[in-house]
Design an enzyme around this catalytic site. Structure first.
Site, PDB file in Angstrom:
ATOM      1  N   THR A   1      31.383   7.963  49.456  1.00  0.00           N
ATOM      2  CA  THR A   1      30.394   8.230  48.413  1.00  0.00           C
ATOM      3  C   THR A   1      30.997   8.240  47.018  1.00  0.00           C
ATOM      4  O   THR A   1      32.205   8.362  46.834  1.00  0.00           O
ATOM      5  CB  THR A   1      29.705   9.592  48.655  1.00  0.00           C
ATOM      6  OG1 THR A   1      30.676  10.632  48.550  1.00  0.00           O
ATOM      7  CG2 THR A   1      29.045   9.632  50.019  1.00  0.00           C
ATOM      8  N   ASP A   2      30.107   8.166  46.044  1.00  0.00           N
ATOM      9  CA  ASP A   2      30.506   8.320  44.651  1.00  0.00           C
ATOM     10  C   ASP A   2      30.415   9.802  44.275  1.00  0.00           C
ATOM     11  O   ASP A   2      30.149  10.649  45.135  1.00  0.00           O
ATOM     12  CB  ASP A   2      29.652   7.433  43.741  1.00  0.00           C
ATOM     13  CG  ASP A   2      28.160   7.759  43.784  1.00  0.00           C
ATOM     14  OD1 ASP A   2      27.782   8.858  44.262  1.00  0.00           O
ATOM     15  OD2 ASP A   2      27.376   6.915  43.337  1.00  0.00           O
ATOM     16  N   ALA A   3      30.587  10.112  43.022  1.00  0.00           N
ATOM     17  CA  ALA A   3      30.576  11.508  42.570  1.00  0.00           C
ATOM     18  C   ALA A   3      29.233  12.195  42.807  1.00  0.00           C
ATOM     19  O   ALA A   3      29.174  13.413  42.919  1.00  0.00           O
ATOM     20  CB  ALA A   3      30.934  11.588  41.082  1.00  0.00           C
TER      21      ALA A   3
ATOM     22  N   ILE B   1      26.302   9.693  46.860  1.00  0.00           N
ATOM     23  CA  ILE B   1      25.578   8.513  47.334  1.00  0.00           C
ATOM     24  C   ILE B   1      26.600   7.453  47.762  1.00  0.00           C
ATOM     25  O   ILE B   1      27.625   7.266  47.092  1.00  0.00           O
ATOM     26  CB  ILE B   1      24.663   7.960  46.220  1.00  0.00           C
ATOM     27  CG1 ILE B   1      23.570   8.997  45.931  1.00  0.00           C
ATOM     28  CG2 ILE B   1      24.065   6.613  46.610  1.00  0.00           C
ATOM     29  CD1 ILE B   1      22.681   8.645  44.755  1.00  0.00           C
TER      30      ILE B   1
END
Length: 146
Positions: A20-22, A25
């Protein structure tokens, strides 16, 4: 030649923090990794381990890919990733794949991939073994052809 598989295939996987990103997601490129794993497990489920195929002088390489993103997957989601052969040629396969969220069957991403069969030493195209063609077709042997 169009391939017709007898039963649907689905690989289960979980979204981890590293995917995931920050914002929690799934980062877009990781869907490609999920789909690669599903193609590998599809072959394994038919009795064809890629490590064994490589030792026999055969590799599969992605020739082209296309992905469409419909909805986000999030941290801890369980995913179902399909890997269905749309078309089989003498030295290539075209896969249609979908990534769905397991709990609600929401389509998150879909892709199409052309995977070429090549010699390990030269990376030049080579015909797929007949046993693999038969296993992927679910219909018996296909005549060779591009």
């Amino acid at each position: 030649m169009r391939a017709h598989t007898q039963e649907a295939f689905s690989h289960r996987c979980r979204v981890y923090y590293e995917d995931t990103d920050a914002g929690g997601i799934v980062y877009y490129v990781n869907y490609l990794k999920f789909m690669e794993r599903a193609r590998t497990e599809r072959l394994r489920g038919l009795g064809f381990q890629q490590s064994r195929l490589a030792s026999e002088g055969l590799l599969f390489v992605v020739h082209s890919s296309e992905a469409r993103y419909h909805a986000p997957a999030r941290l801890d989601d369980e995913l179902l990733v399909s890997a269905e052969v749309d078309e089989m040629k003498r030295a290539s396969l075209r896969f249609h794949q979908q990534v769905r969220r397991a709990k609600d069957d929401t389509l998150l991403c879909e892709g199409r991939f052309v995977v070429a069969c090549v010699h390990t030493d030269s990376l030049k195209p080579r015909a797929m073994p007949e046993a693999l063609r038969t296993a992927l077709s679910g219909q018996g042997p296909f005549p060779a052809g591009e």
